[in-house]
Design a protein around this motif. Structure first.
Motif, PDB file in Angstrom:
ATOM      1  N   ALA A 160      40.892  33.614  39.433  1.00  0.00           N
ATOM      2  CA  ALA A 160      41.499  34.931  39.204  1.00  0.00           C
ATOM      3  C   ALA A 160      42.264  35.429  40.424  1.00  0.00           C
ATOM      4  O   ALA A 160      41.950  35.086  41.560  1.00  0.00           O
ATOM      5  CB  ALA A 160      40.426  35.945  38.829  1.00  0.00           C
ATOM      6  N   GLU A 161      43.267  36.240  40.160  1.00  0.00           N
ATOM      7  CA  GLU A 161      44.028  36.868  41.223  1.00  0.00           C
ATOM      8  C   GLU A 161      43.427  38.230  41.582  1.00  0.00           C
ATOM      9  O   GLU A 161      43.468  38.661  42.714  1.00  0.00           O
ATOM     10  CB  GLU A 161      45.457  37.063  40.732  1.00  0.00           C
ATOM     11  CG  GLU A 161      46.438  37.358  41.808  1.00  0.00           C
ATOM     12  CD  GLU A 161      47.837  36.986  41.332  1.00  0.00           C
ATOM     13  OE1 GLU A 161      48.692  37.870  41.374  1.00  0.00           O
ATOM     14  OE2 GLU A 161      48.042  35.830  40.884  1.00  0.00           O
ATOM     15  N   TRP A 162      42.883  38.904  40.566  1.00  0.00           N
ATOM     16  CA  TRP A 162      42.312  40.227  40.768  1.00  0.00           C
ATOM     17  C   TRP A 162      40.807  40.207  40.516  1.00  0.00           C
ATOM     18  O   TRP A 162      40.311  39.402  39.725  1.00  0.00           O
ATOM     19  CB  TRP A 162      42.929  41.246  39.800  1.00  0.00           C
ATOM     20  CG  TRP A 162      44.398  41.416  39.915  1.00  0.00           C
ATOM     21  CD1 TRP A 162      45.350  40.925  39.075  1.00  0.00           C
ATOM     22  CD2 TRP A 162      45.100  42.148  40.925  1.00  0.00           C
ATOM     23  NE1 TRP A 162      46.599  41.299  39.484  1.00  0.00           N
ATOM     24  CE2 TRP A 162      46.483  42.059  40.623  1.00  0.00           C
ATOM     25  CE3 TRP A 162      44.704  42.880  42.056  1.00  0.00           C
ATOM     26  CZ2 TRP A 162      47.460  42.659  41.406  1.00  0.00           C
ATOM     27  CZ3 TRP A 162      45.677  43.484  42.828  1.00  0.00           C
ATOM     28  CH2 TRP A 162      47.037  43.369  42.505  1.00  0.00           C
ATOM     29  N   LEU A 163      40.160  41.159  41.190  1.00  0.00           N
ATOM     30  CA  LEU A 163      38.716  41.328  40.997  1.00  0.00           C
ATOM     31  C   LEU A 163      38.452  42.794  40.707  1.00  0.00           C
ATOM     32  O   LEU A 163      38.982  43.676  41.401  1.00  0.00           O
ATOM     33  CB  LEU A 163      37.976  40.929  42.281  1.00  0.00           C
ATOM     34  CG  LEU A 163      36.540  41.439  42.450  1.00  0.00           C
ATOM     35  CD1 LEU A 163      35.590  40.696  41.494  1.00  0.00           C
ATOM     36  CD2 LEU A 163      36.076  41.248  43.900  1.00  0.00           C
ATOM     37  N   ILE A 164      37.677  43.049  39.692  1.00  0.00           N
ATOM     38  CA  ILE A 164      37.238  44.428  39.456  1.00  0.00           C
ATOM     39  C   ILE A 164      35.761  44.459  39.831  1.00  0.00           C
ATOM     40  O   ILE A 164      34.971  43.641  39.378  1.00  0.00           O
ATOM     41  CB  ILE A 164      37.568  44.894  38.014  1.00  0.00           C
ATOM     42  CG1 ILE A 164      36.842  46.164  37.642  1.00  0.00           C
ATOM     43  CG2 ILE A 164      37.375  43.866  36.975  1.00  0.00           C
ATOM     44  CD1 ILE A 164      37.449  46.825  36.406  1.00  0.00           C
ATOM     45  N   LEU A 165      35.438  45.379  40.747  1.00  0.00           N
ATOM     46  CA  LEU A 165      34.152  45.298  41.450  1.00  0.00           C
ATOM     47  C   LEU A 165      33.407  46.632  41.376  1.00  0.00           C
ATOM     48  O   LEU A 165      33.933  47.666  41.806  1.00  0.00           O
ATOM     49  CB  LEU A 165      34.431  44.929  42.916  1.00  0.00           C
ATOM     50  CG  LEU A 165      33.234  44.630  43.813  1.00  0.00           C
ATOM     51  CD1 LEU A 165      32.511  43.372  43.345  1.00  0.00           C
ATOM     52  CD2 LEU A 165      33.698  44.458  45.268  1.00  0.00           C
ATOM     53  N   LEU A 166      32.205  46.564  40.882  1.00  0.00           N
ATOM     54  CA  LEU A 166      31.379  47.774  40.780  1.00  0.00           C
ATOM     55  C   LEU A 166      30.503  47.896  42.022  1.00  0.00           C
ATOM     56  O   LEU A 166      29.766  46.969  42.360  1.00  0.00           O
ATOM     57  CB  LEU A 166      30.513  47.711  39.516  1.00  0.00           C
ATOM     58  CG  LEU A 166      29.732  48.979  39.160  1.00  0.00           C
ATOM     59  CD1 LEU A 166      30.677  50.127  38.801  1.00  0.00           C
ATOM     60  CD2 LEU A 166      28.770  48.732  37.996  1.00  0.00           C
ATOM     61  N   THR A 167      30.608  49.041  42.673  1.00  0.00           N
ATOM     62  CA  THR A 167      29.869  49.225  43.938  1.00  0.00           C
ATOM     63  C   THR A 167      29.114  50.553  43.932  1.00  0.00           C
ATOM     64  O   THR A 167      29.405  51.436  43.133  1.00  0.00           O
ATOM     65  CB  THR A 167      30.847  49.300  45.127  1.00  0.00           C
ATOM     66  OG1 THR A 167      31.633  50.499  44.987  1.00  0.00           O
ATOM     67  CG2 THR A 167      31.752  48.076  45.181  1.00  0.00           C
TER      68      THR A 167
END
Ligand code: FAD
Lengths: 380, 341
Positions: A160-167
């Motif tokens: 993947a090029e993008w990461l969606i990250l829950l913090t």
């Protein structure tokens, strides 16, 4: 009720069918099972080049809103590796709904052109169903955010090029309130990816975040607003973006084998097959309903849970009986002489268990239905 | 835009009207009082005043001209209230019959869902005990027979007014070849499916209401997750059954030469969809009544509680056609083509 597709949507569907015929070759299916990456870049690019992704992406306002359902339904029924595309388009829709103008301009074109994939980092080693308790921290340092922690099951992180990250951004707020979602490039320094191999050949990942630095431009949907972003994602994920008609290609593969081997005249086989065809219709109707609600401007979270519970179990039932009916031939894997359904019968028996686990387990979805639809008291 | 999966405003009013009517005029006590025959003449008279018996008939014959989608809405309300009236069968029979006394509801029409035996007997006609006119297959013909209803029949699981009827004695008219009857049977399957969705929905409501009230270990039994999860499956099956039933109605109403492309999950063939809806809704009604009864504990088994009435009808209304395996195999023939040789 009206179940018909408008002529434009039928044309759209036929275009996808013709692309699928050209691009979803046996080699592509093979590649997904050898690499463990459930994605076909050439298919994505073609869909992007023809403007189909832009048309189907919810909220961009380019096509009939039912087209997203139509597209994923066609890809799934054809047995195309579409997982990568589904995640990417879902995130594009979420960016479109919750993102800033700058984010929309920077991120969405790379996705709807079919070039960029997105991976999702929500689950952690210790927090899956209870994802609101995750520990990965994002701390403000001047103009920047510094992210530390780790994620588990970050599927597609290797491509993947993008990461969606829950913090977690606020330790003092209640667990659902102190979360922030980020969207950042995967090549941001400090991210490490390690493969995790699975029963269903898909290779997912564990990912680590060591002093990953991003600016406010990476915050998606607002600081401490991560849970709302999460529920938006899940409403799209459960039941609209495919994952609900996985039994259709299986039935097709099984049928070919059963006819060729004289098993299809058995009344038991015919009865089971007819029952599975009913199940698949119901699964697609429930999916269509979620899509219709989304298309009419609603958020089909609850309906998505209902769709997923039903569709997953229908697929698992189909997988169970087709493998049992095939007997020893149902044990043989891809490319082995005599494998039932060219190996798909065996493969689906390995793949189907995951469907009731990821994207919210069946138990979590039943909790959701019991509490929000039936109005029963919370059991936790 | 393509696809509209909501009820039309007309259908919303129909649902409201009939649900309201049955709630007032046919609470479960009415079904209970009508057992074992399963027929309440007064209720039928009131339903006539609503124009229900001729709802689906053509306006030029004095009917209401309602679509099958509208009739599905009505049939679901019949199931929800288990109203002891033969409305579903009557509406199905009227797909081929235009007699004035049937459209008005003054006389009752029934459907012989299985063909007559060699002696010309239609066995166990679902509303045979009360129907003045019965339509069905005798030999290779579709016939309609007018004769005096026996007003009694074998006591049965679903407290249904079933009875054997003669296909030969009485005023008999040959309507055409046996295949003519398909349209009646398709409509019977469709509307029976809708009424089973109604049964499932009512059973769910009864179960949910009960587990919210009933307490054990100091808390409502509905707070136990095992109970919650057993009930959570019900709205899924009910919504699935409702969508499939409406799709079948839509296909029967508007699609000619529908598709049977099961390999692409593309099915718009009305008759296939009607059978699919019946099989699915029957399972949904059985599951909903099983679970709802179970979560009542011992009281679910007590005659005094209503859930047992739904439990019996969930089985009765569907099994009266045939065993589900036979129905599935006939569906398989339509979907996959008949077995060769
Ligand atoms: C192949 C694969 C790909 C995945 N891809 C991604 C991804 O890309 N991104 C991502 O973030 N995550 C991903 N996941 C993670 C997935 O979302 C989680 O596995 C899932 O949410 C379940 O969490 P868990 O594995 O920690 O199980 P747990 O939460 O530990 O659950 C264990 C069991 O307990 C049950 N259980 C838990 N809580 C309750 C409750 N309250 N009531 C009743 N039963 C309960 C569960 O249903 C389950 O059966 C992926 C997982 C797999 C297997």
């Amino acid at each position: 009720m009206d179940f018909s597709l408008s002529p434009e949507v039928v044309e759209f569907r036929d275009e996808i069918r013709s692309i699928v015929r050209e691009f979803v070759t046996p080699e592509i299916a093979d590649r997904m099972h050898t690499t463990g990456v459930f994605d076909a870049p050439e298919l994505n690019l073609e869909l992007g080049r023809r403007g189909i992704l832009e048309r189907a992406c919810p909220g961009l306002g380019k096509g009939d809103p039912i087209e997203m359902y139509v597209m994923f339904n066609e890809l799934e029924k054809a047995g195309a590796p579409y997982d990568g595309l589904a995640v990417a388009l879902m995130i594009a829709a979420v960016v479109n709904k919750l993102g800033t103008d700058e984010q929309k301009e920077r991120i969405i074109p790379s996705i709807i052109s079919g070039e960029a994939l997105v991976c999702m980092g929500y689950s952690e080693a210790d927090f899956g169903s209870d994802v609101a308790s995750i520990k990965t921290r994002a701390v403000k340092d001047g103009d920047e955010w510094v992210i530390n922690g780790s994620k588990m099951w970050t599927t597609l992180a290797q491509v993947a090029e993008w990461l969606i990250l829950l913090t977690r951004t606020d330790l003092d707020l209640p667990k659902h309130k102190g979360l922030t979602m980020f969207i950042l490039p995967m090549n941001t320094p400090g991210i490490t990816v390690e493969p995790v191999h699975t029963l269903g050949t898909e290779v997912t990942n564990a990912t680590w975040y060591d002093d990953v630095r991003v600016g406010d431009e990476a915050v998606l949907g607002g600081e401490n607003n991560g849970w709302r972003t999460m529920t938006t994602v899940l409403a799209f994920e459960r039941g609209v973006m495919g994952g609900t008609n996985a039994g259709v290609p299986l039935l097709r593969h099984f049928h070919e084998w059963a006819v060729a081997n004289g098993v299809f005249d058995e009344p038991t086989t015919r009865e089971r097959m007819a029952r599975s065809v009913i199940d698949m219709q119901v699964a697609t109707l429930l999916t269509m309903r979620s899509a219709w609600i989304a298309a009419s401007g609603g958020m089909p979270g609850l309906e998505g849970s209902m769709t997923k519970v039903f569709a997953v179990e229908a697929y698992q039932r189909a997988s169970r009986w087709t493998q049992a009916t095939a007997g020893p031939a149902g044990l043989l894997q891809f490319h082995e002489e005599g494998a039932a359904g060219e190996g798909f019968v065996e493969y689906d028996a390995r793949h189907s268990p995951v469907m009731s686990i990821y994207g919210g387990t069946t138990e979590i979805n039943r909790n959701n239905i019991a509490e929000r639809h039936l109005g029963l008291p919370k059991s936790r | 835009m393509s696809v509209d999966l909501g009820l039309s405003p007309d259908q919303e009013s129909i649902a409201e009207l009939f649900d309201g009517f049955f709630t007032n005029e046919a609470p479960p006590a009415v079904a209970r009082a009508a057992e074992p025959l399963g027929f309440d003449r007064d209720l039928w008279t009131k339903v006539i005043e609503l124009g229900a018996p001729g709802m689906g008939s053509a306006p030029e014959n004095g009917g209401g001209g309602a679509s099958l989608g509208d009739l599905v809405v009505v049939a679901e309300t019949v199931g929800r209230s288990i109203a002891p009236i033969p409305l579903v069968d009557h509406l199905a029979a009227l797909s081929l019959l235009t007699d004035e006394d049937l459209i008005s509801g003054e006389s009752i029409a029934g459907v012989a869902v299985r063909r007559a035996d060699a002696n010309g007997v239609w066995s166990l006609v679902p509303t045979g005990a009360v129907a003045n006119v019965v339509i069905g297959i005798d030999g290779d013909e579709t016939v309609v027979v007018r004769s005096t209803p026996p007003m009694s029949g074998p006591r049965n699981h679903g407290s249904m007014p079933i009875a054997d009827r003669s296909a030969r004695e009485g005023t008999r008219i040959v309507l055409g070849p046996a295949s003519l009857f398909d349209v009646v049977l398709d409509r019977w399957k469709l509307l029976t499916a809708a009424s089973l969705v109604g049964i499932a929905d009512a059973a769910k409501e009864l179960g949910v209401a009960y587990v919210k009230e009933r307490e054990q270990f100091g808390v409502p039994v509905g707070s136990f997750q095992a109970v919650q999860h057993g009930l959570a499956d019900l709205p899924v099956a009910i919504d699935g059954g409702r969508l499939l039933t409406h799709k079948a109605a839509w296909a029967l109403d508007t699609v000619t030469d529908g598709l049977i492309d099961w390999a692409n999950n593309d099915i718009t063939d009305g008759p296939a969809l009607a059978t699919m809806a019946l099989l699915f809704a029957a399972d949904a009604a059985v599951m909903a009544t099983d679970r709802s009864l179970h979560y009542h504990g011992g009281y679910g088994f007590a005659e005094e509680y209503d859930i047992q009435m739904y439990y019996r009808r969930a089985r009765g209304w569907s099994l009266i056609l045939d065993d589900p395996t036979t129905v599935s195999l006939s569906l398989a023939d339509r979907l996959f083509g008949p077995v060769e040789g």
